[in-house]
Design a protein around this motif. Structure first.
Motif, short mmCIF file in Angstrom:
data_model
loop_
_atom_site.label_atom_id
_atom_site.label_comp_id
_atom_site.label_asym_id
_atom_site.label_seq_id
_atom_site.Cartn_x
_atom_site.Cartn_y
_atom_site.Cartn_z
N ILE A 195 -11.52 2.82 20.72
CA ILE A 195 -10.09 2.78 20.39
C ILE A 195 -9.89 2.21 18.98
O ILE A 195 -9.09 2.72 18.19
CB ILE A 195 -9.31 1.93 21.42
N SER A 196 -10.66 1.17 18.64
CA SER A 196 -10.57 0.60 17.28
C SER A 196 -11.06 1.60 16.23
O SER A 196 -10.53 1.64 15.12
CB SER A 196 -11.35 -0.71 17.19
N CYS A 197 -12.07 2.40 16.58
CA CYS A 197 -12.55 3.45 15.66
C CYS A 197 -11.45 4.46 15.39
O CYS A 197 -11.30 4.96 14.26
CB CYS A 197 -13.77 4.17 16.26
N LEU A 198 -10.67 4.77 16.42
CA LEU A 198 -9.54 5.70 16.27
C LEU A 198 -8.51 5.11 15.29
O LEU A 198 -7.95 5.83 14.46
CB LEU A 198 -8.91 5.95 17.64
N SER A 199 -8.28 3.81 15.40
CA SER A 199 -7.32 3.15 14.50
C SER A 199 -7.86 3.09 13.07
O SER A 199 -7.10 3.27 12.11
CB SER A 199 -7.01 1.73 15.00
N ILE A 200 -9.16 2.85 12.92
CA ILE A 200 -9.77 2.86 11.59
C ILE A 200 -9.60 4.23 10.95
O ILE A 200 -9.27 4.35 9.77
CB ILE A 200 -11.27 2.48 11.67
N ASN A 201 -9.80 5.27 11.75
CA ASN A 201 -9.63 6.63 11.23
C ASN A 201 -8.18 6.92 10.86
O ASN A 201 -7.91 7.62 9.88
CB ASN A 201 -10.11 7.65 12.28
N SER A 202 -7.25 6.37 11.62
CA SER A 202 -5.83 6.56 11.30
C SER A 202 -5.50 5.92 9.96
O SER A 202 -4.76 6.51 9.15
CB SER A 202 -4.96 5.93 12.40
N VAL A 203 -6.02 4.73 9.71
CA VAL A 203 -5.81 4.06 8.42
C VAL A 203 -6.44 4.88 7.29
O VAL A 203 -5.83 5.07 6.23
CB VAL A 203 -6.40 2.63 8.44
N TYR A 204 -7.63 5.39 7.54
CA TYR A 204 -8.35 6.21 6.56
C TYR A 204 -7.56 7.48 6.21
O TYR A 204 -7.35 7.79 5.03
CB TYR A 204 -9.72 6.56 7.13
N GLY A 205 -7.11 8.20 7.22
CA GLY A 205 -6.41 9.46 7.00
C GLY A 205 -5.06 9.28 6.32
O GLY A 205 -4.74 10.00 5.36
N THR A 206 -4.28 8.32 6.79
CA THR A 206 -2.95 8.12 6.21
C THR A 206 -3.02 7.55 4.80
O THR A 206 -2.16 7.84 3.96
CB THR A 206 -2.09 7.20 7.10
N THR A 207 -4.07 6.76 4.51
CA THR A 207 -4.24 6.24 3.16
C THR A 207 -4.62 7.35 2.18
O THR A 207 -4.31 7.28 0.98
CB THR A 207 -5.32 5.13 3.14
N GLY A 208 -5.27 8.38 2.70
CA GLY A 208 -5.58 9.53 1.86
C GLY A 208 -4.39 10.44 1.62
O GLY A 208 -4.42 11.30 0.74
N PHE A 209 -3.32 10.22 2.39
CA PHE A 209 -2.15 11.11 2.30
C PHE A 209 -0.91 10.42 1.73
O PHE A 209 -0.31 10.90 0.76
CB PHE A 209 -1.83 11.69 3.67
N PHE A 210 -0.48 9.31 2.31
CA PHE A 210 0.82 8.72 1.99
C PHE A 210 0.97 8.24 0.54
O PHE A 210 2.01 8.53 -0.09
CB PHE A 210 1.14 7.58 2.96
N PRO A 211 0.01 7.48 -0.02
CA PRO A 211 0.21 7.03 -1.41
C PRO A 211 0.46 8.16 -2.39
O PRO A 211 1.32 8.07 -3.27
CB PRO A 211 -1.11 6.30 -1.72
N ARG A 212 -0.28 9.28 -2.21
CA ARG A 212 -0.08 10.43 -3.08
C ARG A 212 1.29 11.06 -2.85
O ARG A 212 2.01 11.41 -3.79
CB ARG A 212 -1.17 11.45 -2.80
N LEU A 213 1.70 11.18 -1.58
CA LEU A 213 3.01 11.75 -1.24
C LEU A 213 4.13 10.91 -1.84
O LEU A 213 5.08 11.45 -2.44
CB LEU A 213 3.16 11.81 0.28
N LEU A 214 4.04 9.59 -1.70
CA LEU A 214 5.09 8.70 -2.19
C LEU A 214 5.17 8.75 -3.72
O LEU A 214 6.27 8.68 -4.28
CB LEU A 214 4.81 7.26 -1.71
N THR A 215 4.03 8.88 -4.37
CA THR A 215 4.01 9.00 -5.83
C THR A 215 4.74 10.27 -6.28
O THR A 215 5.54 10.25 -7.23
CB THR A 215 2.56 9.02 -6.35
N ASP A 216 4.47 11.36 -5.58
CA ASP A 216 5.10 12.64 -5.94
C ASP A 216 6.60 12.62 -5.68
O ASP A 216 7.37 13.28 -6.38
CB ASP A 216 4.45 13.79 -5.17
N LEU A 217 7.03 11.88 -4.66
CA LEU A 217 8.46 11.79 -4.37
C LEU A 217 9.18 10.92 -5.40
O LEU A 217 10.35 11.15 -5.71
CB LEU A 217 8.67 11.20 -2.97
N LEU A 218 8.46 9.93 -5.93
CA LEU A 218 9.10 8.97 -6.83
C LEU A 218 9.18 9.47 -8.26
O LEU A 218 10.13 9.15 -8.99
CB LEU A 218 8.32 7.65 -6.79
N TYR A 219 8.20 10.27 -8.68
CA TYR A 219 8.16 10.74 -10.07
C TYR A 219 8.51 12.23 -10.17
O TYR A 219 8.43 12.97 -9.21
CB TYR A 219 6.78 10.48 -10.67
#
Length: 307
Positions: free
Chosen positions: A58-82
């Motif tokens: 279960i903790s591995c699943l959460s680690i993967n969730s952090v990994y996947g969303t970190t690969g997506f959200f920061p880039r998305l938020l940057t594109d929305l802001l600029y």
């Protein structure tokens, strides 16, 4: 177009002031996902009674969730802001690798969870002899390396292609969309893409559904006592909910990738393409946090301690 240039995300064009609403929602979603998944990881890591195969997975699943969303959200938020919505060729390939490997990791971890529950229910007296710490570690290492190698090689195949266009009609880098922008023959990429899809998606799903897991568990439960059934369902139903949630989200993404731009409304296309990245990481910790008393108790303790 050379491979040392940029891609442009066309779906961010002409959003107007509504992009700030999307940015705010994105920040909230990302923070909530990171917060609850980190709580699950800390709960399992810090509580010795949770150092069991099911909770470790279960903790591995959460680690993967952090990994996947970190690969997506920061880039998305940057594109929305600029106002400039461009990404370098190399960075785009890296993001594509992260998102694809996240999806593959999710399924391999879910496959291990299904195998763990099958052994626990089918052979409870031999469970500790079969699912040893060493064996579990080996399975987890394979579950991470197996998708990394397959998806990584696919990214290398894409990196060799010469691009003739640089407009991506996605909100993140999608390997199949990148390949379609190539002006050279990419049949090898298409064939390898089918191989990766089969080995990292359909094989794990087939194993989970039919090979050694929940179908057999349900059959075993029907032959067992009411008390045994109740305990089995209590541990299996959360896993099945998570599996169905991710499978539906992934099916939407796989189906959507085969449509030509403009065949379906842009709003629907964006929502469907984001489901497998956003919904599972958000739902997973809630399902496990609510359904497993050991995790729930430790999370409450961590929240109180933080205050």
């Amino acid at each position: 177009m050379g491979n040392g240039t940029y891609f442009y995300f066309m779906l961010f064009e002409n959003l107007g002031c509504i992009k700030y609403v999307f940015f705010s929602l994105g920040v909230i979603f990302y923070c909530v996902i990171i917060y609850f998944n980190v709580l699950i990881i800390l709960a399992v890591f810090l509580e010795r009674t949770l150092h069991q195969p099911m909770y470790i997975l279960i903790s591995c699943l959460s680690i993967n969730s952090v990994y996947g969303t970190t690969g997506f959200f920061p880039r998305l938020l940057t594109d929305l802001l600029y106002d400039t919505h461009r990404i370098s060729y190399e960075a785009c390939l890296i993001q594509s690798f992260v998102i694809y490997s996240y999806a593959a990791y999710e399924l391999t971890i879910l496959m291990l969870m299904a195998f763990d529950r099958f052994v626990a229910i089918n052979k409870p007296l031999h469970y500790n002899n079969i699912i040893t710490t060493r064996f579990l570690t080996l399975l987890i290492v394979i579950a991470w390396l197996y998708p990394m190698i397959f998806v990584g090689f696919g990214s290398l195949l894409t990196a060799r292609l010469k691009m003739c266009d640089n407009k991506l009609f996605k909100v993140y880098c999608h390997n199949y969309e990148i390949v379609k922008l190539s002006c050279v023959n990419h049949n090898i990429n298409n064939i390898y893409g089918l191989i990766v899809t089969f080995t990292t998606i359909f094989i794990p799903l087939s194993f989970i559904e039919f090979g050694g897991s929940y179908v057999k568990i349900l059959v075993i439960c029907q032959r067992s006592s009411k008390e045994f059934r109740s305990k089995a369902y209590q541990t299996c139903i959360p896993h099945i909910v998570i599996l169905l949630n991710f499978s539906v989200a992934l099916f939407c993404e796989l189906t959507l990738s085969r449509f030509v731009n403009g065949e379906i409304p842009i709003e629907l296309a964006v929502i469907l393409s984001l489901e497998f990245i956003v919904i599972p990481p958000f739902v997973n910790p809630i399902v496990y946090g609510l359904n497993f008393p050991g995790i729930r108790k430790k999370i409450r303790h961590l929240i109180k301690a933080s205050k």
